[in-house]
Design an enzyme around this catalytic site. Structure first.
Site, PDB file in Angstrom:
ATOM      1  N   CYS A  34       0.844  -1.204   0.000  1.00 43.54           N
ATOM      2  CA  CYS A  34       0.000   0.000   0.000  1.00 43.54           C
ATOM      3  C   CYS A  34       0.879   1.253   0.000  1.00 43.54           C
ATOM      4  O   CYS A  34       1.664   1.476   0.929  1.00 43.54           O
ATOM      5  CB  CYS A  34      -0.919   0.003   1.212  1.00 43.54           C
ATOM      6  SG  CYS A  34      -1.914  -1.505   1.381  1.00 43.54           S
ATOM      7  N   CYS A  44     -12.595  -2.594  19.041  1.00 47.00           N
ATOM      8  CA  CYS A  44     -12.637  -2.766  17.587  1.00 47.00           C
ATOM      9  C   CYS A  44     -11.316  -3.385  17.148  1.00 47.00           C
ATOM     10  O   CYS A  44     -10.247  -2.954  17.585  1.00 47.00           O
ATOM     11  CB  CYS A  44     -12.838  -1.420  16.896  1.00 47.00           C
ATOM     12  SG  CYS A  44     -12.864  -1.499  15.097  1.00 47.00           S
TER      13      CYS A  44
END
Length: 407
Positions: free
Chosen positions: A69, A142
């Site tokens: 990325c 999360c």
């Protein structure tokens, strides 16, 4: 302005703007900026009042990611001089999380670099989630671990995870320009896996990578279709040693327009200002709270944020209040379907977090509506602004170090 009146009316009804309307928000002039912020602010306050949710990042494993990325300081081949370390032990991660919770965070986001977790990694993270919940039962957790294999989301849910983050980052048509080691469809698949497992889905974008207005609208509409509870908006942190180190396309005004457009498209969803707000919004951060209802406290994955106490002062001085642990983030019609909101980050962990920056119809119904402003012509990325490399600092404290965290 007829455009803004129409967008406010649609936002209060959870009705989706047209693509032309969303593009028109991004094309507004600086002279109209305060009007845009005021209009989107009405939608934000209608669904979320003046509450600001605080989230806290714990980087469980930093650097050495096999993915490429372009925005990410942890990528394959990165020359960024970031912290590199393998998995934190559950007690280390729990201690790091406790610092964020004591600073006011109601959600802890556990992030790990890599393409995706092995089953052993899921066991590690599950143990960490249990350790955090034992210390503070009410905290939301999360996870952001990259691409998920079948059954892994269910195991995280069983361990006590409330949400899963995996960002789309940019439009499908340009995704191959920033990453070649996995696909846009891979990311969508992981978000769907999280949804199917009963986890609150969190998925967002990174702005400032040279994308056009059309790309930004494309990705936000794609996010909306995935029906997430949380949409983190990251602003690229151009870190030295990454392919996008020279990309400085954002101004504070453009960042505010991007946040406003996101709010109009996703009116009743938790919109989070994630990585890069200090670098690109700078002294305009208070205005951004009129658009987003969620931020990160303290530092990010591989870069430093402003001091945690400064975040709290920012919220208070702007006339907002920190959302309490006992308050429900989402509006009732969404919270009745979900168990919580979500979280996300900078732009470089778990092949889908963010330091590279560094049962209802979802964000609204699918009704259209007339265009109240002419559709703007196709746009190209704006000229780069003067780089503010003085505002980019590599994280040297907190998780993975012996220094106290910033919370």
């Amino acid at each position: 302005m007829d455009l803004l009146n129409t967008l406010v009316d649609k936002g209060l009804r959870r009705e989706t703007p047209t693509r032309e309307e969303a593009l028109a928000v991004l094309a507004t002039s600086d002279d109209d900026l305060l009007d845009v912020v005021a209009a989107a602010g009405k939608v934000r306050r209608h669904w979320f009042g003046r509450r600001v949710k605080l989230n806290y990042l714990v980087n469980l494993k930093s650097g050495l990611c096999p993915e490429d990325c372009s925005y990410c300081s942890q990528r394959l081949g990165s020359k960024a001089e970031i912290l590199k370390y393998t998995w934190l032990k559950p007690d280390q991660a729990s201690a790091a999380a406790a610092a964020g919770v004591s600073g006011g965070a109601k959600r802890v986001c556990l992030v790990a670099s890599g393409r995706g977790p092995t089953d052993r990694d899921v066991d590690r993270v599950s143990d960490t989630i249990k350790a955090i919940k034992e210390q503070n039962e009410s905290v939301e957790v999360c996870a952001c671990l990259g691409l998920l294999s079948d059954g892994q989301a269910e195991r995280l849910r069983e361990a006590g995870a409330d949400a899963y983050n995996h960002n789309l980052n940019t439009s499908e048509s340009t995704y191959g320009d920033i990453t070649t080691t996995h696909t846009y469809a891979d990311r969508v698949d992981t978000v769907n896996k999280a949804h199917a497992a009963g986890l609150s889905a969190c998925t967002g974008l990174i702005a400032g990578m040279g994308e056009s207005d059309e790309d930004l609208v494309d990705v936000v509409f794609s996010l909306r279709e995935l029906d997430p509870d949380s949409v983190p908006v990251n602003f690229l942190i151009p870190m030295e040693g990454t392919p996008l180190a020279k990309e400085w396309h954002l101004t504070p005004q453009r960042c505010l327009r991007i946040l406003a457009m996101t709010r109009f498209v996703c009116p009743d969803v938790e919109v989070r200002i994630a990585g890069g707000r200090e670098v690109h919004l700078r002294t305009m951060q208070p205005l951004a709270l009129h658009l987003a209802n969620s931020i990160f406290l303290g530092d990010y994955l591989t870069s430093e944020g402003q001091a945690g106490h400064a975040d709290l002062e920012l919220i208070a001085d702007a006339g907002f209040e920190v959302e309490g642990a006992g308050e429900v983030t989402l509006p009732e019609h969404r919270a009745s379907v979900r168990d919580g909101g979500c979280g996300s980050h900078e732009g470089g962990g778990g092949c889908g977090s963010h330091d590279g920056a560094d049962g209802d119809a979802g964000c609204g119904s699918h009704a259209g509506g007339g265009v109240c402003a002419p559709a703007p012509a196709a746009t190209t990325p704006r000229p780069a602004e003067e780089p503010r490399t003085d505002l980019v600092a590599v994280r040297r404290r907190g998780a993975g170090t012996d220094l106290a965290p910033n919370a």
